[in-house]
Design a protein around this motif. Structure first.
Motif, PDB file in Angstrom:
ATOM      1  N   ARG A  31       0.823  -1.204   0.000  1.00  0.00           N
ATOM      2  CA  ARG A  31       0.000   0.000   0.000  1.00  0.00           C
ATOM      3  C   ARG A  31       0.863   1.263   0.000  1.00  0.00           C
ATOM      4  O   ARG A  31       1.832   1.362   0.745  1.00  0.00           O
ATOM      5  CB  ARG A  31      -0.924  -0.001   1.226  1.00  0.00           C
ATOM      6  CG  ARG A  31      -1.890   1.162   1.269  1.00  0.00           C
ATOM      7  CD  ARG A  31      -2.905   1.005   2.383  1.00  0.00           C
ATOM      8  NE  ARG A  31      -3.815   2.131   2.422  1.00  0.00           N
ATOM      9  CZ  ARG A  31      -3.602   3.230   3.149  1.00  0.00           C
ATOM     10  NH1 ARG A  31      -2.517   3.328   3.900  1.00  0.00           N
ATOM     11  NH2 ARG A  31      -4.477   4.225   3.138  1.00  0.00           N
ATOM     12  N   ASN A  81      -5.682   4.283  -4.168  1.00  0.00           N
ATOM     13  CA  ASN A  81      -5.808   2.878  -4.547  1.00  0.00           C
ATOM     14  C   ASN A  81      -4.647   2.489  -5.438  1.00  0.00           C
ATOM     15  O   ASN A  81      -4.324   3.205  -6.386  1.00  0.00           O
ATOM     16  CB  ASN A  81      -7.140   2.649  -5.273  1.00  0.00           C
ATOM     17  CG  ASN A  81      -7.557   1.196  -5.270  1.00  0.00           C
ATOM     18  OD1 ASN A  81      -6.789   0.315  -5.636  1.00  0.00           O
ATOM     19  ND2 ASN A  81      -8.794   0.945  -4.861  1.00  0.00           N
ATOM     20  N   GLY A  87      -9.637   4.396  -7.397  1.00  0.00           N
ATOM     21  CA  GLY A  87      -9.296   5.464  -6.460  1.00  0.00           C
ATOM     22  C   GLY A  87     -10.267   6.621  -6.526  1.00  0.00           C
ATOM     23  O   GLY A  87     -11.172   6.677  -7.365  1.00  0.00           O
TER      24      GLY A  87
END
Length: 230
Positions: A31, A81, A87
């Motif tokens: 992430r 994202n 996103g």
């Protein structure tokens, strides 16, 4: 030497990390809340207008490459994202390109809450191992990577090289992978701080140990601070 932004012109390429063949080499990134996908509404762009990567450095500011910025057309970013095309979609309402370097700031129409990239005040030394990130092509003529990629690079002596617009540059050789078309505007990190913005590649597009050129953050740290407040 070629640009890294994705356009309908084959020689204008964007950088991206890859698994096996993206960022040529590299792996899928964990992430990265600061990662941004930069889009334009200009006709002829591929992948729904995707042009470059970028980093969120403050609630209403994204850092990217100057050559990614279209002065006339509407631009937007996707944030939050690692999946390509996913996103939160936010409109860009101001564009601030530097004149003498391949660095630009995009002001967002509304603030976003996420993790922000920390910016370095000094360049890494030659021989240091850094990381580069992006959604660039996994193969020379292929589409953007489906997920954000990361690869390690070795910082090389610049030996007088500059970025696309003559600004101070970081020159890198791929270690576990190299940037590809589509990675333009994406970050180079050293010890958790962003030190560079992807500008150009100097390899054939399929060499995991290829040479890439990034614009120096440290060279323009005062301008970034005065413009974006960080």
């Amino acid at each position: 030497m070629r640009v890294l932004a994705v356009t309908c012109v084959l020689t204008a390429v964007v950088l991206a990390p890859a698994e096996a063949q993206a960022i040529v080499g590299g792996v899928v990134s964990a992430r990265a809340p600061w990662a941004a996908q930069v889009y334009t509404e200009e006709p002829g762009r591929v992948a729904d207008g995707f042009v470059c990567g970028g980093t969120v450095i403050a609630p209403r500011w994204v850092l990217t490459a100057r050559h990614c910025v279209d002065p006339d057309d509407e631009m937007r970013v996707k944030i939050g994202n690692n999946e390509f095309g996913a996103g939160t979609d936010v409109r860009v309402d101001e564009k601030h390109p530097l004149i003498d370097s391949d660095v630009a700031l995009l002001h967002l129409s509304r603030p976003v809450r996420t993790g922000y990239a920390r910016l370095a005040g000094t360049d890494p030394d030659p021989g240091e191992i850094d990381r580069i990130y992006g959604w660039g092509r996994e193969t020379p003529g292929g589409p953007p990577a489906p997920r954000l990629k990361v690869a390690e690079v070795t910082v090389m002596p610049a030996d007088g090289r500059t970025d696309m617009f003559g600004g101070r540059a970081l020159v890198n050789q791929g270690r576990t992978g190299a940037a590809m078309p589509g990675d333009s505007g994406g970050p180079q990190f050293h010890e958790g701080e962003q030190v560079g913005v992807a500008s150009m590649l100097d390899h054939d597009g399929d060499d995991p140990r290829g040479i890439t050129v990034y614009s120096s953050i440290a060279a323009h740290r005062d301008w970034i601070r005065s413009t974006a407040g960080v």
